[in-house]
Design an enzyme around this catalytic site. Structure first.
Site, short mmCIF file in Angstrom:
data_model
loop_
_atom_site.label_atom_id
_atom_site.label_comp_id
_atom_site.label_asym_id
_atom_site.label_seq_id
_atom_site.Cartn_x
_atom_site.Cartn_y
_atom_site.Cartn_z
N GLU A 72 0.86 -1.08 0.03
CA GLU A 72 -0.07 0.09 -0.15
C GLU A 72 0.93 1.26 -0.23
O GLU A 72 0.50 2.24 -0.69
CB GLU A 72 -0.85 0.04 1.27
CG GLU A 72 -0.09 0.40 2.57
CD GLU A 72 -1.04 0.49 3.57
OE1 GLU A 72 -0.79 1.07 4.70
OE2 GLU A 72 -2.44 -0.02 3.71
N ASP A 129 -5.46 -3.21 -1.61
CA ASP A 129 -5.55 -1.81 -1.93
C ASP A 129 -4.23 -1.64 -2.40
O ASP A 129 -4.00 -0.57 -3.28
CB ASP A 129 -5.91 -1.14 -0.42
CG ASP A 129 -4.97 -1.38 0.76
OD1 ASP A 129 -4.24 -2.45 0.54
OD2 ASP A 129 -4.62 -0.36 1.47
#
Length: 360
Positions: A72, A129
């Site tokens: 991320e 993500d």
């Protein structure tokens, strides 16, 4: 017994206007649109962040978590570098990410690198993500620098997200937090902060498929209903039951609105959905006068708040959301990194600046 609600019960169907707004975030505009020059305030904060958190080999260090690196963080930093027109940093970040985190067998990335460990990447599971933002940054970079290789790489990641990480559960299309470890016979576990709607819009353009539209519409509907505790807040992690689509707080993680879930209102507002209920609920929680400070988290079972304040990034996020929801002005020039800001607080500030520069 944990508090339970049904996200689909008594909730209005997502309007066409809201869906279009969610998919039409400014930084996911059509490829024919001219690439905007870097915002000066954003570029100044990115330069400070880069000096403090980007190592010479190309990895972002999480100073609040023993110096590890995450997919991320790499994805967010790639987006920052692209938005600031910083190709040298972009290529440095990309080379390390590909070299150290790429998984064998697909185009996704391992979620964590632990420096100094005998095996620095011991868990090859991905964090969705991270992959969403890596793909989005590559697709934007392909347009900015007219680089087909970036577009091909971003498209390949988007295709694997679509192929490996979308499921139909309890009447909804949902986004798994990772390829492994989140599916049980009777339920799945979701991370609501992984619904990065502006980034998903880019992936949908690269790999057209109706499943993206269902994911976004169902994701907003899920967020509308997934509120718990006194303040009706979204949790970091959510259990969704297959049989009836009921959502509950999970047993494997603390039942909190915390460091992950603060990104729920960020991504909704970034997508132009600042009027949605989750954003308004979070703003009411943050504005409650009985709080002695801006809480870092709230326990959604006991309604207890953290015994310490939130970081500076959350404070800037609250200020920005208040301006967006109230139609007021947000002064980007006032945002700076402080000595107290760790990696995550600093990154939240930068994401707010990116969102504001795109929406304004």
């Amino acid at each position: 017994m944990p508090h339970m609600i049904s996200p689909g019960a008594s909730l209005p169907r997502l309007s066409r206007r809201a869906l279009v707004a969610g998919l039409g975030a400014a930084w996911a505009a059509a490829p024919a649109r001219a690439v905007a020059p870097p915002d000066l305030a954003l570029r100044a904060v990115w330069q400070d962040f880069r000096a403090r958190f980007l190592l010479p080999e190309g990895r972002i260090i999480d100073t609040g978590n023993q110096g590890v690196s995450h997919s991320e963080g790499q994805g967010w930093a790639l987006l920052c570098a692209e938005r600031c027109g910083d190709r040298a940093s972009f290529d440095l970040l990309l080379a390390w990410t590909r070299g150290l985190l790429r998984r064998p067998g697909d185009h996704l990335h391992a979620w964590r690198h632990v420096p100094g460990a005998a095996q620095t990447v011991s868990d090859r599971n991905n964090a969705t993500d991270g992959d969403v933002f890596i793909a989005a940054a590559l697709l934007l970079a392909a347009r900015r620098w007219d680089e087909p290789a970036y577009a091909a790489a971003g498209t390949a990641i988007a295709r694997d997200i679509l192929r490996l990480l979308l499921r139909h559960v309890g009447g909804r299309t949902v986004l798994l937090p990772g390829a492994g470890g989140f599916e049980e016979q009777e339920h799945v576990v979701l991370n609501l902060s992984y619904y990065a709607f502006p980034a998903l819009r880019l992936l949908a353009r690269a790999v057209p498929d109706p499943a993206w539209l269902r994911l976004v519409a169902d994701g907003v509907g899920l967020l509308r209903g997934a509120g718990f505790g006194r303040w009706d807040l979204p949790p970091d992690w959510l259990t969704l039951w297959r049989a009836d689509g009921v959502a509950s707080l999970p047993s494997r993680w603390p039942p909190r609105f915390s460091y992950d879930a603060v990104r729920v209102p960020l991504y909704l507002a970034w997508a132009g959905l600042q009027e949605e209920a989750p954003v308004q609920r979070v703003l009411r929680f943050w504005a409650e006068r009985t709080h002695p400070y801006l809480p870092a988290w709230a326990d959604l079972e006991t309604d207890r708040i953290s015994p310490y304040p939130a970081n500076g990034g959350v404070a800037v996020l609250r200020q920005w959301l208040q301006a967006r929801a109230g139609g007021g002005a947000f002064q980007m020039e006032s945002v700076r990194l402080s000595r107290q800001d760790d990696y995550y607080g600093s990154m939240i500030k930068i994401l707010v600046l990116i969102a504001e520069s795109e929406l304004s």
